[in-house]
Write a protein that holds these residues in place. Structure first.
Motif, short mmCIF file in Angstrom:
data_model
loop_
_atom_site.label_atom_id
_atom_site.label_comp_id
_atom_site.label_asym_id
_atom_site.label_seq_id
_atom_site.Cartn_x
_atom_site.Cartn_y
_atom_site.Cartn_z
N ASP A 158 27.22 57.67 28.36
CA ASP A 158 26.93 56.61 29.32
C ASP A 158 26.28 57.18 30.58
O ASP A 158 26.90 57.92 31.33
CB ASP A 158 28.25 55.90 29.66
CG ASP A 158 28.07 54.73 30.60
OD1 ASP A 158 26.94 54.43 31.01
OD2 ASP A 158 29.09 54.10 30.92
N GLU B 34 28.03 56.31 33.94
CA GLU B 34 29.23 57.11 34.21
C GLU B 34 28.86 58.50 34.74
O GLU B 34 29.48 59.00 35.68
CB GLU B 34 30.07 57.23 32.93
CG GLU B 34 31.41 57.89 33.14
CD GLU B 34 32.32 57.12 34.10
OE1 GLU B 34 33.10 57.79 34.81
OE2 GLU B 34 32.26 55.88 34.15
N LYS C 226 27.67 58.24 38.30
CA LYS C 226 28.82 58.05 39.18
C LYS C 226 29.50 59.40 39.48
O LYS C 226 29.84 59.70 40.63
CB LYS C 226 29.83 57.10 38.54
CG LYS C 226 30.92 56.65 39.46
CD LYS C 226 31.98 55.80 38.79
CE LYS C 226 31.40 54.63 38.01
NZ LYS C 226 32.44 53.77 37.41
#
Length: 66
Positions: free
Chosen positions: A52, A55, A58
């Motif tokens: 992902d 993710e 982040k």
């Protein structure tokens, strides 16, 4: 570098924050020294490695904020 997006180039991230390398290794990207991988965007690398991108972005931005 203050913020990373899915379009940010991996080589630019690693040049600005070498401590981000383990985050790429976690997704199976063990070829960080390869010129091709350094030229990929975060999104491209995540697509190839089946992970992902949001993710990973982040996690990298959290590291940059430290």
């Amino acid at each position: 570098m203050t913020e990373v997006t899915k379009d940010t180039i991996i080589g630019d991230i690693l040049d600005a924050c070498p401590d981000a390398a383990p985050l790429f290794l976690e997704i199976g990207m063990h070829c960080l020294g390869c010129p091709a991988s350094r030229g990929e965007s975060v999104e491209q690398a995540c697509m190839v490695h089946g992970t992902d991108a949001d993710e990973l972005v982040k996690k990298i931005n959290a590291l940059l904020a430290e």
